[in-house]
Motif scaffolding. Sequence first.
Motif, PDB file in Angstrom:
ATOM      1  N   GLU A  87      -1.816   9.856  18.369  1.00  0.00           N
ATOM      2  CA  GLU A  87      -2.751   8.753  18.134  1.00  0.00           C
ATOM      3  C   GLU A  87      -2.660   8.269  16.684  1.00  0.00           C
ATOM      4  N   ARG A  88      -2.522   9.202  15.763  1.00  0.00           N
ATOM      5  CA  ARG A  88      -2.434   8.819  14.346  1.00  0.00           C
ATOM      6  C   ARG A  88      -1.137   8.076  14.056  1.00  0.00           C
ATOM      7  N   ILE A  89      -0.057   8.485  14.713  1.00  0.00           N
ATOM      8  CA  ILE A  89       1.206   7.755  14.561  1.00  0.00           C
ATOM      9  C   ILE A  89       1.031   6.324  15.040  1.00  0.00           C
ATOM     10  N   ARG A  90       0.413   6.151  16.189  1.00  0.00           N
ATOM     11  CA  ARG A  90       0.191   4.809  16.739  1.00  0.00           C
ATOM     12  C   ARG A  90      -0.652   3.967  15.777  1.00  0.00           C
ATOM     13  N   LEU A  91      -1.698   4.571  15.216  1.00  0.00           N
ATOM     14  CA  LEU A  91      -2.574   3.850  14.293  1.00  0.00           C
ATOM     15  C   LEU A  91      -1.851   3.518  12.996  1.00  0.00           C
ATOM     16  N   PHE A  92      -0.986   4.423  12.533  1.00  0.00           N
ATOM     17  CA  PHE A  92      -0.178   4.146  11.338  1.00  0.00           C
ATOM     18  C   PHE A  92       0.744   2.962  11.604  1.00  0.00           C
ATOM     19  N   VAL A  93       1.420   2.989  12.754  1.00  0.00           N
ATOM     20  CA  VAL A  93       2.336   1.906  13.118  1.00  0.00           C
ATOM     21  C   VAL A  93       1.581   0.583  13.256  1.00  0.00           C
ATOM     22  N   GLN A  94       0.458   0.609  13.930  1.00  0.00           N
ATOM     23  CA  GLN A  94      -0.314  -0.606  14.142  1.00  0.00           C
ATOM     24  C   GLN A  94      -0.770  -1.204  12.817  1.00  0.00           C
ATOM     25  N   THR A  95      -1.248  -0.352  11.918  1.00  0.00           N
ATOM     26  CA  THR A  95      -1.694  -0.830  10.611  1.00  0.00           C
ATOM     27  C   THR A  95      -0.537  -1.433   9.830  1.00  0.00           C
ATOM     28  N   SER A  96       0.609  -0.777   9.873  1.00  0.00           N
ATOM     29  CA  SER A  96       1.786  -1.270   9.154  1.00  0.00           C
ATOM     30  C   SER A  96       2.241  -2.624   9.684  1.00  0.00           C
ATOM     31  N   LEU A  97       2.360  -2.749  10.993  1.00  0.00           N
ATOM     32  CA  LEU A  97       2.864  -3.994  11.570  1.00  0.00           C
ATOM     33  C   LEU A  97       1.859  -5.130  11.421  1.00  0.00           C
ATOM     34  N   ASP A  98       0.567  -4.808  11.504  1.00  0.00           N
ATOM     35  CA  ASP A  98      -0.462  -5.820  11.290  1.00  0.00           C
ATOM     36  C   ASP A  98      -0.414  -6.327   9.851  1.00  0.00           C
ATOM     37  N   PHE A  99      -0.254  -5.407   8.907  1.00  0.00           N
ATOM     38  CA  PHE A  99      -0.138  -5.782   7.494  1.00  0.00           C
ATOM     39  C   PHE A  99       1.069  -6.685   7.268  1.00  0.00           C
ATOM     40  N   GLN A 100       2.198  -6.305   7.858  1.00  0.00           N
ATOM     41  CA  GLN A 100       3.408  -7.105   7.673  1.00  0.00           C
ATOM     42  C   GLN A 100       3.264  -8.499   8.268  1.00  0.00           C
ATOM     43  N   ALA A 101       2.592  -8.591   9.400  1.00  0.00           N
ATOM     44  CA  ALA A 101       2.396  -9.897  10.028  1.00  0.00           C
ATOM     45  C   ALA A 101       1.534 -10.802   9.146  1.00  0.00           C
ATOM     46  N   ARG A 102       0.543 -10.211   8.462  1.00  0.00           N
ATOM     47  CA  ARG A 102      -0.367 -10.993   7.620  1.00  0.00           C
ATOM     48  C   ARG A 102       0.165 -11.192   6.212  1.00  0.00           C
ATOM     49  N   GLU A 103       0.921 -10.217   5.708  1.00  0.00           N
ATOM     50  CA  GLU A 103       1.295 -10.211   4.292  1.00  0.00           C
ATOM     51  C   GLU A 103       2.812 -10.142   4.105  1.00  0.00           C
ATOM     52  N   ARG A 104       3.531 -10.884   4.908  1.00  0.00           N
ATOM     53  CA  ARG A 104       4.991 -10.822   4.846  1.00  0.00           C
ATOM     54  C   ARG A 104       5.524 -11.235   3.472  1.00  0.00           C
ATOM     55  N   LYS A 105       4.913 -12.251   2.884  1.00  0.00           N
ATOM     56  CA  LYS A 105       5.371 -12.710   1.574  1.00  0.00           C
ATOM     57  C   LYS A 105       5.160 -11.651   0.512  1.00  0.00           C
ATOM     58  N   ARG A 106       4.002 -11.018   0.525  1.00  0.00           N
ATOM     59  CA  ARG A 106       3.740  -9.980  -0.481  1.00  0.00           C
ATOM     60  C   ARG A 106       4.664  -8.787  -0.293  1.00  0.00           C
ATOM     61  N   LEU A 107       4.936  -8.432   0.949  1.00  0.00           N
ATOM     62  CA  LEU A 107       5.869  -7.343   1.203  1.00  0.00           C
ATOM     63  C   LEU A 107       7.247  -7.669   0.658  1.00  0.00           C
ATOM     64  N   ALA A 108       7.669  -8.923   0.841  1.00  0.00           N
ATOM     65  CA  ALA A 108       8.967  -9.341   0.310  1.00  0.00           C
ATOM     66  C   ALA A 108       8.982  -9.234  -1.212  1.00  0.00           C
ATOM     67  N   LEU A 109       7.881  -9.600  -1.858  1.00  0.00           N
ATOM     68  CA  LEU A 109       7.805  -9.489  -3.320  1.00  0.00           C
ATOM     69  C   LEU A 109       7.910  -8.036  -3.765  1.00  0.00           C
ATOM     70  N   ILE A 110       7.200  -7.152  -3.072  1.00  0.00           N
ATOM     71  CA  ILE A 110       7.235  -5.734  -3.446  1.00  0.00           C
ATOM     72  C   ILE A 110       8.657  -5.193  -3.347  1.00  0.00           C
ATOM     73  N   ASN A 111       9.353  -5.559  -2.295  1.00  0.00           N
ATOM     74  CA  ASN A 111      10.718  -5.069  -2.098  1.00  0.00           C
ATOM     75  C   ASN A 111      11.713  -5.706  -3.058  1.00  0.00           C
ATOM     76  N   ARG A 112      11.478  -6.965  -3.407  1.00  0.00           N
ATOM     77  CA  ARG A 112      12.492  -7.732  -4.137  1.00  0.00           C
ATOM     78  C   ARG A 112      12.230  -7.868  -5.637  1.00  0.00           C
ATOM     79  N   GLU A 113      10.963  -7.903  -6.035  1.00  0.00           N
ATOM     80  CA  GLU A 113      10.642  -8.285  -7.411  1.00  0.00           C
ATOM     81  C   GLU A 113      10.060  -7.169  -8.262  1.00  0.00           C
ATOM     82  N   ILE A 114      10.010  -5.945  -7.757  1.00  0.00           N
ATOM     83  CA  ILE A 114       9.433  -4.860  -8.542  1.00  0.00           C
ATOM     84  C   ILE A 114      10.188  -4.643  -9.850  1.00  0.00           C
TER      85      ILE A 114
END
Length: 200
Positions: A87-114
């Motif tokens: 259940e915790r794995i599912r919740l971790f995955v759900q939180t991650s994918l939900d975040f990426q769907a909402r914050e794709r631009k910020r995720l790209a910045l973290i990966n690319r501009e650090i």
Amino acid sequence: MHRATSSIAVADTQERVRQAPLDLFTRDGYQSTSLRDLAAHLGMQAGSLYNHIENKQSLLFDLMDEALDALLAATRSNIKRGRTREERIRLFVQTSLDFQARERKRLALINREIVNLSDEQREHITQQVDEYTRCLKCVIAGHANCAAPNNSRLDLLSGAIIGMLQGLHLWGSEAVRAPLGDQVEQMTRMINGAIGAATA
């Protein structure tokens, strides 16, 4: 009434000042975006930006810091609701994918501009990323909250899982067209399979 209207206008300007660098840094890159570009995008003079920001680098840092703070808070809160590791794995995955769907631009910045942060800022972001990884390690180890165990296999496994989750939105253009619930189900099955194989 005038004071309330003025407060709303200030809040609106502050929100626009935060959205503009996210849009431009993502589209053109941090190094290729000047304060003059940001000001023009906002329809103001470059000097007026300093009424709202410290400098361009602080804008980049704030965008990353706020996103990771939100991701960590949501992840910690959500995985505590799970009663089993699965259940915790599912919740971790759900939180991650939900975040990426909402914050794709910020995720790209973290990966690319650090690399464009100061040493101190980069260390702070790295610590947040490490803490996020520790959350996953705890879940894999079978606990909602724990001190991350020192285990090279667990380090490799957690890094691979996070990379797989991030890669879905960075590279998997066909996969992200599926409904979020379907993505969560499929990724959860694959990750549980990987955990089972790695810990057998």
